[in-house]
Design a protein around this motif. Structure first.
Motif, PDB file in Angstrom:
ATOM      1  N   MET A  54       0.765  -1.349   0.083  1.00 43.16           N
ATOM      2  CA  MET A  54       0.042  -0.047   0.077  1.00 43.16           C
ATOM      3  C   MET A  54       1.015   1.190  -0.146  1.00 43.16           C
ATOM      4  SD  MET A  54      -2.514   1.475   2.813  1.00 43.16           S
ATOM      5  CE  MET A  54      -3.259   3.181   2.638  1.00 43.16           C
ATOM      6  N   LYS A  55       0.421   2.082  -0.766  1.00 47.94           N
ATOM      7  CA  LYS A  55       1.164   3.532  -1.056  1.00 47.94           C
ATOM      8  C   LYS A  55       0.307   4.757  -0.468  1.00 47.94           C
ATOM      9  CE  LYS A  55       2.529   3.259  -5.100  1.00 47.94           C
ATOM     10  NZ  LYS A  55       1.808   2.039  -5.459  1.00 47.94           N
ATOM     11  N   ALA A  56       0.785   5.659   0.030  1.00 44.62           N
ATOM     12  CA  ALA A  56      -0.017   6.957   0.360  1.00 44.62           C
ATOM     13  C   ALA A  56       1.050   7.941  -0.378  1.00 44.62           C
ATOM     14  CB  ALA A  56       0.082   7.424   1.552  1.00 44.62           C
ATOM     15  N   ILE A  57       0.289   8.425  -1.807  1.00 45.96           N
ATOM     16  CA  ILE A  57       1.019   9.435  -2.567  1.00 45.96           C
ATOM     17  C   ILE A  57       0.554  10.752  -2.163  1.00 45.96           C
ATOM     18  CG2 ILE A  57       1.200   9.829  -5.009  1.00 45.96           C
ATOM     19  CD1 ILE A  57       0.801   7.052  -5.614  1.00 45.96           C
ATOM     20  N   VAL A  58       1.500  11.648  -1.959  1.00 43.88           N
ATOM     21  CA  VAL A  58       1.154  13.076  -1.270  1.00 43.88           C
ATOM     22  C   VAL A  58       1.293  13.965  -2.541  1.00 43.88           C
ATOM     23  CG1 VAL A  58       0.885  14.739   0.411  1.00 43.88           C
ATOM     24  CG2 VAL A  58       1.263  12.317   0.730  1.00 43.88           C
ATOM     25  N   CYS A  59       0.572  14.735  -3.126  1.00 47.86           N
ATOM     26  CA  CYS A  59       1.031  16.125  -3.707  1.00 47.86           C
ATOM     27  C   CYS A  59       0.969  17.034  -3.322  1.00 47.86           C
ATOM     28  CB  CYS A  59      -0.114  16.089  -5.185  1.00 47.86           C
ATOM     29  SG  CYS A  59      -0.565  14.523  -6.237  1.00 47.86           S
ATOM     30  N   VAL A  60       2.303  17.887  -3.440  1.00 43.81           N
ATOM     31  CA  VAL A  60       2.508  18.901  -2.593  1.00 43.81           C
ATOM     32  C   VAL A  60       3.158  20.059  -3.685  1.00 43.81           C
ATOM     33  CG1 VAL A  60       3.134  17.704  -0.401  1.00 43.81           C
ATOM     34  CG2 VAL A  60       5.122  17.874  -2.271  1.00 43.81           C
ATOM     35  N   LYS A  61       3.013  21.259  -3.099  1.00 44.21           N
ATOM     36  CA  LYS A  61       3.384  22.382  -3.995  1.00 44.21           C
ATOM     37  C   LYS A  61       4.226  23.430  -3.329  1.00 44.21           C
ATOM     38  CE  LYS A  61       1.795  25.814  -7.033  1.00 44.21           C
ATOM     39  NZ  LYS A  61       0.493  26.761  -7.621  1.00 44.21           N
ATOM     40  N   GLN A  62       5.338  23.941  -3.765  1.00 43.96           N
ATOM     41  CA  GLN A  62       6.139  24.954  -3.206  1.00 43.96           C
ATOM     42  C   GLN A  62       5.761  26.193  -3.698  1.00 43.96           C
ATOM     43  OE1 GLN A  62      10.460  25.424  -4.780  1.00 43.96           O
ATOM     44  NE2 GLN A  62      10.966  24.988  -2.605  1.00 43.96           N
ATOM     45  N   VAL A  63       5.372  27.041  -2.623  1.00 45.94           N
ATOM     46  CA  VAL A  63       4.813  28.432  -3.128  1.00 45.94           C
ATOM     47  C   VAL A  63       5.453  29.426  -2.311  1.00 45.94           C
ATOM     48  CG1 VAL A  63       2.364  27.244  -3.002  1.00 45.94           C
ATOM     49  CG2 VAL A  63       3.418  28.080  -0.861  1.00 45.94           C
ATOM     50  N   THR A  68      10.502  30.728  -0.733  1.00 44.31           N
ATOM     51  CA  THR A  68       9.378  29.861  -0.738  1.00 44.31           C
ATOM     52  C   THR A  68       9.331  29.020   0.399  1.00 44.31           C
ATOM     53  OG1 THR A  68      11.058  28.159  -1.724  1.00 44.31           O
ATOM     54  CG2 THR A  68       9.902  29.659  -3.370  1.00 44.31           C
ATOM     55  N   ILE A  69       7.987  28.467   0.613  1.00 42.72           N
ATOM     56  CA  ILE A  69       7.611  27.647   1.559  1.00 42.72           C
ATOM     57  C   ILE A  69       6.702  26.285   1.150  1.00 42.72           C
ATOM     58  CG2 ILE A  69       7.598  29.349   3.384  1.00 42.72           C
ATOM     59  CD1 ILE A  69       4.590  29.292   3.159  1.00 42.72           C
ATOM     60  N   THR A  70       6.497  25.135   2.010  1.00 47.97           N
ATOM     61  CA  THR A  70       5.689  24.223   1.542  1.00 47.97           C
ATOM     62  C   THR A  70       4.339  24.843   1.808  1.00 47.97           C
ATOM     63  OG1 THR A  70       7.308  22.538   2.367  1.00 47.97           O
ATOM     64  CG2 THR A  70       5.073  22.002   1.848  1.00 47.97           C
ATOM     65  N   ASN A  71       3.376  24.720   0.576  1.00 49.39           N
ATOM     66  CA  ASN A  71       2.131  24.873   0.812  1.00 49.39           C
ATOM     67  C   ASN A  71       1.429  24.513   2.214  1.00 49.39           C
ATOM     68  OD1 ASN A  71      -0.467  26.248  -0.098  1.00 49.39           O
ATOM     69  ND2 ASN A  71      -1.189  24.212  -0.428  1.00 49.39           N
ATOM     70  N   PRO A  72       0.850  25.334   2.950  1.00 52.95           N
ATOM     71  CA  PRO A  72       0.433  25.012   4.298  1.00 52.95           C
ATOM     72  C   PRO A  72      -0.600  23.866   4.268  1.00 52.95           C
ATOM     73  CG  PRO A  72       0.407  27.270   4.214  1.00 52.95           C
ATOM     74  CD  PRO A  72       0.764  26.891   2.884  1.00 52.95           C
ATOM     75  N   ASP A  73      -1.832  23.724   3.463  1.00 54.05           N
ATOM     76  CA  ASP A  73      -2.493  22.621   3.449  1.00 54.05           C
ATOM     77  C   ASP A  73      -1.950  21.423   2.871  1.00 54.05           C
ATOM     78  OD1 ASP A  73      -4.685  24.266   4.148  1.00 54.05           O
ATOM     79  OD2 ASP A  73      -5.600  24.428   2.243  1.00 54.05           O
ATOM     80  N   ASP A  74      -0.884  21.410   2.042  1.00 60.46           N
ATOM     81  CA  ASP A  74      -0.291  20.443   1.626  1.00 60.46           C
ATOM     82  C   ASP A  74       0.664  19.607   2.906  1.00 60.46           C
ATOM     83  OD1 ASP A  74      -1.110  21.059  -0.753  1.00 60.46           O
ATOM     84  OD2 ASP A  74       0.783  21.696  -1.446  1.00 60.46           O
TER      85      ASP A  74
END
Length: 266
Positions: free
Chosen positions: A1-10, A32-38
Motif C-alpha cells: 500500500m502507498k500513500a501518494i501526496v501531491c505537494v507544492k512549493q509556494v 518559498t515555503i511548502t504550501n500549508p494545506d499540503d
C-alpha cells in the motif's frame, strides 16, 4: 500500500511577491515555503503510515530547487520523493498541472489499496481545483475538505467539512482526498529524519519520462497549452501607514470624525 501526496512549493506571502510580464509568478526571486494545506496532507499520509506501515511518496511539480522542499518532507518521515520538472511543464495552469501530476502518479504506480492525498488549495492561486482534477484524470473517486479520515481494509470513511456542518462519506480505494488544516497538526522534522533524508531516493520525472502517457499532450500542457489566459497580474500597491488615536473622550471622537470627513469616508 502507498500513500501518494501531491505537494507544492509556494511563495512565502510574508515576503515580496514578484510577477513576470506574462502574468506568471517570478518564483526564482521569491522566498518559498511548502504550501500549508499540503503539510496537512503529508501529516495525514504519515499517520496512515504509523497505523498501517504503508509507504509514503511525496511528489511535486516545479523547478530544480523544489528538491529542497522534498528533502524536508523526507525528514518528516516520507519514504520516497518525486520531482516533476521540465521546461515543457512551465507555466501550466490548474488543468495542465493536473494532467502532468496525474501522469506522474500513474508512473509511480497506483494500486488498488492506494490513497492519493492533496491539500485543499494552494495559497498562491487559491483555486482548490488541482486535487479534484487529478482524481478526474485518474478516474478514481474523490472526497474533498477532509476533516477526519479512517481507513479499514479497502474502505475509506471521511468526515467532510461543509460551510454549515459535516458530511460523512465512504468510498473504496484507490481514491483521492483533499485535506484541510482542521484535519491535523503537521509534525516537525526529526533529528534522525534530517540525518537520513539525503540517503532517501528522489526521482526526477522530466518530459521524456512522462511523454508516452496519453495525458502528456504538448497542446494541453505548459503555458501555451493552458486554457486559462491571464489578462493582467500585478503586485498590489503598498498601503500607507496608519494613524492611531488614543483616548475615549470627546476631543478624540471629534479628531476621528474630522479625519474620516477629510478622507470622504463619512
Amino acid at each position: 500500500m502507498k500513500a501518494i501526496v501531491c505537494v507544492k512549493q509556494v511563495p512565502d506571502t510574508s515576503g515580496k511577491v514578484a510577477v513576470n510580464p506574462d502574468g506568471t509568478l517570478n518564483r526564482a526571486s521569491m522566498e518559498t515555503i511548502t504550501n500549508p494545506d499540503d503539510l496537512n496532507a503529508v501529516e495525514a499520509a504519515l499517520k496512515l503510515k504509523d497505523e498501517t506501515g504503508c509507504k509514503v511518496v511525496v511528489v511535486t511539480m516545479g523547478p530544480a530547487p523544489a528538491e529542497g522542499m522534498l528533502r524536508e518532507l523526507l525528514a518528516m518521515g516520507a519514504d520516497e520523493a518525486v520531482l516533476v520538472s521540465a521546461r515543457e511543464f512551465g507555466g501550466s495552469d490548474t488543468f495542465a498541472t493536473s494532467q502532468i501530476l496525474a501522469a506522474a502518479v500513474k508512473k509511480i504506480g497506483l494500486e488498488d489499496d492506494d490513497i492519493v492525498f492533496c491539500g485543499r488549495q494552494a495559497i498562491d492561486g487559491d483555486t482548490a481545483q488541482v486535487g479534484s482534477q487529478i482524481a478526474e484524470k485518474l478516474e478514481i473517486p474523490q472526497i474533498s475538505y477532509a476533516a477526519e479520515i479512517k481507513k479499514e481494509g479497502n474502505t475509506v470513511t471521511v468526515k467532510r467539512m461543509l460551510e454549515d456542518g459535516y458530511m460523512t462519506i465512504q468510498t473504496q480505494t484507490p481514491c483521492l482526498l483533499t485535506c484541510i488544516k482542521e484535519l491535523n497538526v503537521p509534525r516537525y522534522m526529526s533529528l534522525s529524519g534530517i540525518m537520513d533524508c539525503y540517503s532517501k531516493p528522489v526521482s526526477v520525472y522530466d518530459y521524456n519520462t512522462l511523454k508516452d502517457d496519453p495525458l502528456i499532450d504538448p497542446t494541453t500542457i505548459g503555458l501555451k497549452g493552458s486554457p486559462t489566459n491571464i489578462f493582467k497580474s500585478f503586485t498590489p500597491p503598498q498601503k500607507g501607514q496608519g494613524k492611531m488615536l488614543e483616548g475615549a473622550d470627546k476631543n478624540t471622537c471629534e479628531t476621528l470624525a474630522a479625519e474620516l470627513l477629510k478622507k470622504h469616508i463619512i
